[in-house]
Every structure is written in structure tokens, then in C-alpha cells.
Design a protein around this motif. Structure first.
Motif, PDB file in Angstrom:
ATOM      1  N   TYR A 132       0.945  -1.241  -0.067  1.00 28.01           N
ATOM      2  CA  TYR A 132      -0.193  -0.091   0.172  1.00 28.01           C
ATOM      3  C   TYR A 132       0.747   1.330   0.130  1.00 28.01           C
ATOM      4  O   TYR A 132       1.764   1.390   0.756  1.00 28.01           O
ATOM      5  N   LYS A 133       0.433   2.178  -0.871  1.00 30.53           N
ATOM      6  CA  LYS A 133       1.376   3.391  -0.977  1.00 30.53           C
ATOM      7  C   LYS A 133       0.613   4.495  -1.640  1.00 30.53           C
ATOM      8  O   LYS A 133      -0.159   4.310  -2.695  1.00 30.53           O
ATOM      9  N   VAL A 134       0.338   5.609  -1.243  1.00 29.55           N
ATOM     10  CA  VAL A 134      -0.188   6.863  -1.768  1.00 29.55           C
ATOM     11  C   VAL A 134       0.720   7.936  -1.634  1.00 29.55           C
ATOM     12  O   VAL A 134       1.335   8.123  -0.427  1.00 29.55           O
ATOM     13  N   SER A 135       0.796   8.717  -2.693  1.00 26.90           N
ATOM     14  CA  SER A 135       1.460  10.092  -2.812  1.00 26.90           C
ATOM     15  C   SER A 135       0.703  11.202  -2.863  1.00 26.90           C
ATOM     16  O   SER A 135      -0.289  11.134  -3.876  1.00 26.90           O
ATOM     17  N   ILE A 136       0.999  12.154  -2.180  1.00 22.80           N
ATOM     18  CA  ILE A 136       0.093  13.530  -2.487  1.00 22.80           C
ATOM     19  C   ILE A 136       1.177  14.640  -2.702  1.00 22.80           C
ATOM     20  O   ILE A 136       2.482  14.432  -1.885  1.00 22.80           O
ATOM     21  N   ASP A 137       1.052  15.204  -3.842  1.00 32.99           N
ATOM     22  CA  ASP A 137       2.011  16.393  -4.208  1.00 32.99           C
ATOM     23  C   ASP A 137       1.241  17.371  -4.726  1.00 32.99           C
ATOM     24  O   ASP A 137       0.998  17.523  -5.688  1.00 32.99           O
ATOM     25  N   GLU A 138       1.120  18.399  -3.950  1.00 37.07           N
ATOM     26  CA  GLU A 138      -0.147  19.479  -4.520  1.00 37.07           C
ATOM     27  C   GLU A 138       0.729  20.997  -4.229  1.00 37.07           C
ATOM     28  O   GLU A 138       1.707  21.062  -3.280  1.00 37.07           O
ATOM     29  N   GLU A 139       0.665  21.737  -5.135  1.00 35.70           N
ATOM     30  CA  GLU A 139       0.890  23.247  -5.149  1.00 35.70           C
ATOM     31  C   GLU A 139      -0.274  23.949  -4.923  1.00 35.70           C
ATOM     32  O   GLU A 139      -0.935  24.253  -5.687  1.00 35.70           O
ATOM     33  N   LEU A 140      -0.356  24.899  -4.047  1.00 31.92           N
ATOM     34  CA  LEU A 140      -1.379  25.764  -3.589  1.00 31.92           C
ATOM     35  C   LEU A 140      -0.874  27.219  -3.748  1.00 31.92           C
ATOM     36  O   LEU A 140       0.186  27.344  -2.884  1.00 31.92           O
ATOM     37  N   HIS A 141      -1.793  28.155  -4.262  1.00 29.96           N
ATOM     38  CA  HIS A 141      -1.580  29.351  -4.235  1.00 29.96           C
ATOM     39  C   HIS A 141      -2.552  30.072  -3.299  1.00 29.96           C
ATOM     40  O   HIS A 141      -3.655  29.824  -3.446  1.00 29.96           O
ATOM     41  N   LEU A 142      -2.057  30.871  -2.181  1.00 28.45           N
ATOM     42  CA  LEU A 142      -2.980  31.499  -1.374  1.00 28.45           C
ATOM     43  C   LEU A 142      -2.969  32.949  -1.214  1.00 28.45           C
ATOM     44  O   LEU A 142      -1.677  33.383  -1.526  1.00 28.45           O
ATOM     45  N   SER A 143      -4.198  33.414  -0.867  1.00 29.15           N
ATOM     46  CA  SER A 143      -3.982  34.883  -0.614  1.00 29.15           C
ATOM     47  C   SER A 143      -3.684  34.988   0.815  1.00 29.15           C
ATOM     48  O   SER A 143      -3.612  34.227   1.474  1.00 29.15           O
ATOM     49  N   ALA A 144      -3.406  36.216   1.142  1.00 29.58           N
ATOM     50  CA  ALA A 144      -3.169  36.789   2.675  1.00 29.58           C
ATOM     51  C   ALA A 144      -4.448  36.407   3.765  1.00 29.58           C
ATOM     52  O   ALA A 144      -4.108  35.982   4.578  1.00 29.58           O
ATOM     53  N   LEU A 145      -5.501  36.442   2.981  1.00 31.14           N
ATOM     54  CA  LEU A 145      -6.704  36.038   3.664  1.00 31.14           C
ATOM     55  C   LEU A 145      -6.704  34.536   3.887  1.00 31.14           C
ATOM     56  O   LEU A 145      -7.253  34.129   4.974  1.00 31.14           O
ATOM     57  N   GLU A 146      -6.322  33.830   3.039  1.00 25.76           N
ATOM     58  CA  GLU A 146      -6.420  32.208   3.279  1.00 25.76           C
ATOM     59  C   GLU A 146      -5.293  31.718   3.931  1.00 25.76           C
ATOM     60  O   GLU A 146      -5.255  30.931   4.758  1.00 25.76           O
ATOM     61  N   LEU A 147      -4.162  32.591   4.017  1.00 23.17           N
ATOM     62  CA  LEU A 147      -2.993  31.931   4.748  1.00 23.17           C
ATOM     63  C   LEU A 147      -2.860  31.218   6.199  1.00 23.17           C
ATOM     64  O   LEU A 147      -2.742  30.247   6.607  1.00 23.17           O
ATOM     65  N   GLU A 148      -3.517  32.474   6.866  1.00 23.49           N
ATOM     66  CA  GLU A 148      -3.566  32.186   8.290  1.00 23.49           C
ATOM     67  C   GLU A 148      -4.723  30.947   8.676  1.00 23.49           C
ATOM     68  O   GLU A 148      -4.288  29.984   9.435  1.00 23.49           O
ATOM     69  N   GLU A 149      -5.729  30.951   7.992  1.00 24.81           N
ATOM     70  CA  GLU A 149      -6.610  29.955   8.203  1.00 24.81           C
ATOM     71  C   GLU A 149      -5.876  28.564   7.666  1.00 24.81           C
ATOM     72  O   GLU A 149      -6.208  27.631   8.363  1.00 24.81           O
ATOM     73  N   PHE A 150      -5.294  28.715   6.469  1.00 25.61           N
ATOM     74  CA  PHE A 150      -4.792  27.489   6.062  1.00 25.61           C
ATOM     75  C   PHE A 150      -3.767  26.787   7.054  1.00 25.61           C
ATOM     76  O   PHE A 150      -3.786  25.554   7.338  1.00 25.61           O
ATOM     77  N   GLN A 151      -2.878  27.576   7.460  1.00 25.97           N
ATOM     78  CA  GLN A 151      -1.916  27.244   8.496  1.00 25.97           C
ATOM     79  C   GLN A 151      -2.696  26.567   9.754  1.00 25.97           C
ATOM     80  O   GLN A 151      -2.208  25.680  10.228  1.00 25.97           O
ATOM     81  N   GLU A 152      -3.582  27.181  10.158  1.00 23.14           N
ATOM     82  CA  GLU A 152      -4.408  26.729  11.549  1.00 23.14           C
ATOM     83  C   GLU A 152      -4.875  25.468  11.161  1.00 23.14           C
ATOM     84  O   GLU A 152      -4.942  24.299  11.959  1.00 23.14           O
ATOM     85  N   GLU A 153      -5.591  25.202   9.928  1.00 25.84           N
ATOM     86  CA  GLU A 153      -6.096  24.077   9.518  1.00 25.84           C
ATOM     87  C   GLU A 153      -4.833  22.751   9.255  1.00 25.84           C
ATOM     88  O   GLU A 153      -5.190  21.677   9.812  1.00 25.84           O
ATOM     89  N   LEU A 154      -3.961  23.101   8.753  1.00 27.14           N
ATOM     90  CA  LEU A 154      -3.055  22.024   8.712  1.00 27.14           C
ATOM     91  C   LEU A 154      -2.531  21.638  10.000  1.00 27.14           C
ATOM     92  O   LEU A 154      -2.252  20.560  10.288  1.00 27.14           O
ATOM     93  N   LEU A 155      -2.156  22.699  10.830  1.00 25.98           N
ATOM     94  CA  LEU A 155      -1.653  22.446  12.213  1.00 25.98           C
ATOM     95  C   LEU A 155      -2.583  21.491  13.044  1.00 25.98           C
ATOM     96  O   LEU A 155      -2.511  20.581  13.858  1.00 25.98           O
ATOM     97  N   PHE A 156      -3.900  21.691  12.808  1.00 26.76           N
ATOM     98  CA  PHE A 156      -5.161  21.040  13.517  1.00 26.76           C
ATOM     99  C   PHE A 156      -4.805  19.652  13.048  1.00 26.76           C
ATOM    100  O   PHE A 156      -5.052  18.871  13.705  1.00 26.76           O
TER     101      PHE A 156
END
Length: 189
Positions: A132-156
Motif C-alpha cells: 500500500y502506497k499513496v503519494s500526495i504532491d500539491e502546490e497551492l496558491h494562497l492569498s493573505a486572507l487564506e494563509l492564516e486559516e490554511f496554517q491553522e487547519e494544517l496544524l489542526f
């Protein structure tokens, strides 16, 4: 059609020193004042689809991280640029905005909406004892409004996964203890 109101320089200076919640409350109160008291907290909350207590929490800064969706609804409702809720709007030179007005030029090239951040997410998940093996490789572009929320969600997500592992470890330990106690009891019979 509601009466519009253009914010003056003195009011911009006042808003510059306000919190996000204070700015929301100020804009709502000003809209209400120029429209015969129509825009009370309960009415605005109902009109944008949230509870009056949720709006009260926003206005008093009790809700620390309001969702972008709610801020967009408030922006659209009062016809003000969403950036008027954030500190970046009040950096010099400050541009007056109009409540219930046309503020389209203030949306152009606003740094809050430009995707100035890039997040590269690369992760491989594989079983230690199978194919079993799954690879995820994503590049996301974020605005200043999205950045903080994205960081919080990732840490969560990371912390949730760690807590799950700790919880399962405790459950396995408890299960082993129960089995051991049961085996000792059977041996003594």
C-alpha cells in the motif's frame, strides 16, 4: 435602496485603531444611523444567515477568527470592500469607502486577495508491511486572507493525528491490562 454614507478622514483614523470586530460594529451602526435605525444587530444577522449572538461575538471580538464567508457576506451586505475590516486597508494612503456605495475600484489589486503565497504539500503514505502506497504532491496558491486559516487547519490536522495515535495507544494499553487481569483470574480458578 438604503442611504449611502462615505467615511471621512477622521473616521478612517478612528477605524485604523479599531479591531476587526470594532470595524464591523462601526460600519453596522453607521449604516443603521443613516437609515433610521434599520440595521440593528438582529436584522443584519438574520439577513446574512447567522445568529444575532454570532454577530455580537464578532463585534465584541469574542469570536477571534471569523470565517471568510461571514466577512464576505457582511462586505456584500453593506457594499463595502472586505478589506475595510482588516488593518491593511488603513495603511497609508487611506482611501475613503462608502457604506451602501460603489467601491469596485478598491477591490482592484488589493493585497488581501492577491495570491502571494505558495504552499507545497508533499506526503507519501505507505504501509510498513504491504504494497500500500499513496503519494500526495500539491502546490497551492494562497492569498493573505487564506494563509492564516490554511496554517491553522494544517496544524489542526497534524495535532489531531498525533492525538489519535496517543488515544489508540492508551486504548491498547487498557485492553492489554484487561486481558492480563482476565488471564490471571482464569489461571487462579
Amino acid at each position: 435602496m438604503p442611504n449611502s454614507y462615505q467615511v471621512n478622514e477622521e473616521e478612517l483614523a478612528e477605524l485604523q485603531n479599531a479591531t476587526l470586530g470594532g470595524r464591523i460594529k462601526w460600519i453596522r451602526n453607521k449604516a443603521s444611523n443613516v437609515n433610521n435605525g434599520l440595521y440593528k444587530q438582529a436584522k443584519v444577522a438574520e439577513d446574512i444567515g447567522i445568529t444575532a449572538s454570532s454577530l455580537a461575538k464578532l463585534e465584541t471580538n469574542f469570536a477571534k477568527n471569523p470565517s471568510l464567508e461571514v466577512l464576505q457576506k457582511l462586505s456584500k451586505y453593506f457594499s463595502v470592500p472586505i478589506s475595510a475590516f482588516f488593518d491593511v486597508y488603513y495603511e497609508h494612503p487611506m482611501q475613503p469607502f462608502t457604506i451602501f456605495g460603489s467601491n469596485h475600484k478598491q477591490f482592484d489589486n488589493n493585497p488581501l486577495f492577491q495570491q502571494n503565497y505558495q504552499a507545497n504539500i508533499a506526503c507519501t503514505i505507505h504501509s510498513l508491511n504491504s504494497e500500500y502506497k499513496v503519494s500526495i504532491d500539491e502546490e497551492l496558491h494562497l492569498s493573505a486572507l487564506e494563509l492564516e486559516e490554511f496554517q491553522e487547519e494544517l496544524l489542526f490536522l497534524i495535532n489531531k493525528t498525533k492525538r489519535r495515535k496517543e488515544n489508540w495507544s492508551k486504548k491498547i494499553t487498557a485492553l492489554k491490562k484487561i486481558q492480563s487481569t482476565k488471564e490471571k483470574g482464569e489461571a487462579n480458578e
